[in-house]
Design a protein around this motif. Structure first.
Motif, short mmCIF file in Angstrom:
data_model
loop_
_atom_site.label_atom_id
_atom_site.label_comp_id
_atom_site.label_asym_id
_atom_site.label_seq_id
_atom_site.Cartn_x
_atom_site.Cartn_y
_atom_site.Cartn_z
N VAL A 92 0.80 -0.98 0.05
CA VAL A 92 0.09 -0.03 -0.18
C VAL A 92 0.84 1.23 0.13
O VAL A 92 0.63 2.28 -0.75
N GLN A 93 1.92 1.07 0.69
CA GLN A 93 2.98 2.28 0.79
C GLN A 93 3.56 2.67 -0.74
O GLN A 93 3.94 3.63 -0.97
N ALA A 94 3.72 1.56 -1.23
CA ALA A 94 4.28 1.49 -2.70
C ALA A 94 3.21 2.18 -3.63
O ALA A 94 3.78 3.03 -4.40
N LEU A 95 2.06 1.88 -3.51
CA LEU A 95 1.09 2.68 -4.14
C LEU A 95 1.09 3.90 -3.85
O LEU A 95 0.95 4.98 -4.81
N HIS A 96 1.08 4.45 -2.61
CA HIS A 96 1.17 5.88 -2.19
C HIS A 96 2.32 6.47 -2.84
O HIS A 96 2.24 7.61 -3.47
N GLN A 97 3.63 5.91 -2.91
CA GLN A 97 4.69 6.69 -3.42
C GLN A 97 4.67 6.66 -4.88
O GLN A 97 4.83 7.60 -5.57
N PHE A 98 4.00 5.65 -5.57
CA PHE A 98 3.75 5.65 -7.08
C PHE A 98 2.88 6.83 -7.28
O PHE A 98 3.21 7.54 -8.41
N ILE A 99 1.77 6.76 -6.82
CA ILE A 99 0.71 8.16 -7.22
C ILE A 99 1.29 9.36 -6.74
O ILE A 99 1.47 10.20 -7.62
N GLU A 100 2.20 9.46 -5.73
CA GLU A 100 2.69 10.90 -5.35
C GLU A 100 3.93 11.15 -6.45
O GLU A 100 3.94 12.16 -6.95
N ALA A 101 4.55 10.27 -6.95
CA ALA A 101 5.63 10.31 -7.92
C ALA A 101 5.19 10.77 -9.46
O ALA A 101 5.44 11.59 -10.06
N ARG A 102 3.84 10.24 -9.53
CA ARG A 102 3.35 10.41 -11.01
C ARG A 102 2.79 11.91 -10.83
O ARG A 102 2.91 12.65 -11.78
N LEU A 103 2.15 12.29 -9.80
CA LEU A 103 1.61 13.51 -9.64
C LEU A 103 2.84 14.64 -9.63
O LEU A 103 2.69 15.81 -10.39
N ALA A 104 3.99 14.41 -9.17
CA ALA A 104 4.78 15.31 -9.19
C ALA A 104 5.45 15.70 -10.43
O ALA A 104 5.85 16.54 -10.89
N MET A 105 5.09 14.44 -11.52
CA MET A 105 5.62 15.05 -12.84
C MET A 105 4.83 15.71 -13.52
O MET A 105 5.39 16.34 -14.66
N ASN A 106 3.47 16.25 -13.03
CA ASN A 106 2.67 17.03 -13.70
C ASN A 106 2.55 17.10 -15.24
O ASN A 106 2.41 17.93 -16.05
N LEU A 107 2.20 15.63 -15.55
CA LEU A 107 1.81 15.39 -16.86
C LEU A 107 0.53 15.63 -17.07
O LEU A 107 -0.62 15.28 -16.28
N PRO A 108 0.15 15.48 -18.38
CA PRO A 108 -1.44 15.35 -18.70
C PRO A 108 -1.83 13.93 -18.43
O PRO A 108 -1.13 12.89 -18.34
N PRO A 109 -3.11 13.67 -17.78
CA PRO A 109 -3.37 12.36 -17.49
C PRO A 109 -3.32 11.28 -18.30
O PRO A 109 -2.98 9.84 -17.94
N ALA A 110 -3.35 11.53 -19.81
CA ALA A 110 -3.30 10.45 -20.58
C ALA A 110 -1.84 9.87 -20.49
O ALA A 110 -1.68 8.64 -20.92
N GLN A 111 -0.81 10.65 -20.23
CA GLN A 111 0.53 10.22 -20.32
C GLN A 111 0.72 9.34 -18.96
O GLN A 111 1.83 8.73 -18.81
#
Length: 221
Positions: free
Chosen positions: A49-68
């Motif tokens: 679960v913590q790995a999922l949290h880290q994955f989401i936070e890392a993806r959000l930090a990239m500030n990419l369009p959702p489709a990416q």
């Protein structure tokens, strides 16, 4: 996935919790919300679960369009193992929350699709671009769920699936026969990977969805 449940659940549409944004999603990862996960699934479950949290936070930090985020989300969840509900949960049909899915180390096709759906929504993907689709997996001769992404309502969808890890346009997935698709805005009958025929709202067949939302809103397990 049993055919009876497949038919009933396909009547589901327009559940309030599905169409909303997720501004409070970080609350799901607060220690008090995750204690039931640790009690139920142990240290390994908490690590997942913590790995999922880290994955989401890392993806959000990239500030990419959702489709990416499509490929990364598809790959992240496809590393989990497939386990039938009867074996995994000792139930004929069960929709796991994303926390249950990752903490337990796997699930069935519905669990893969729902985890991808919710994660993409947290990453900013509008509900209108995503649909959960029931199809018949022709080679397996059984009902199957996938997540589809539509750049526009009339576009050929891209298929996110645990059977085939590659994200392909629907017209290249000749192993799948679409039947229904749905999201928080409607229910569509489909005979091919096109926009389908929108159906009227149904009143039945929503118990599994309601149960899943209640578990998400309550404790995270």
């Amino acid at each position: 996935m049993r055919l009876r449940s497949w038919i009933l659940i396909s009547l589901l549409l327009a559940m309030p919790g599905l169409a909303e944004e997720f501004p409070g999603w970080r609350d799901f990862f607060q220690p008090e919300r995750l204690r039931p996960v640790e009690r139920r699934f142990g240290e390994q479950g908490m690590t997942q679960v913590q790995a999922l949290h880290q994955f989401i936070e890392a993806r959000l930090a990239m500030n990419l369009p959702p489709a990416q985020h499509l490929n990364a989300v598809n790959d992240h969840f496809n590393r989990y193992r497939f386990v039938a509900d009867a074996t995994h949960w000792n139930r004929p049909d069960y929709w796991a929350t994303p926390f249950e899915f990752v903490a337990s180390g796997g699930g069935d096709c519905e669990d893969f699709s729902l985890a991808k759906f919710f994660t993409l929504r947290v990453l900013g993907m509008p509900s209108s671009n995503l649909r959960l689709m029931y199809a018949k997996a022709l080679e397996l001769n059984q009902a199957h769920m996938v997540l589809i992404y539509l750049e526009t309502e009339a576009a050929m969808p891209l298929v996110l699936d645990n059977l085939n890890p590659a994200i392909l346009p629907g017209d290249q997935r000749t192993d799948l026969l679409p039947v229904y698709s749905f999201n928080g805005e409607g229910l569509w009958r489909a005979r091919a990977f096109d926009h389908g025929v929108r159906l009227k709202q149904g009143e039945n067949g929503i118990l599994l969805w309601q149960d899943l939302l209640q578990r998400l809103a309550g404790d995270s397990s």
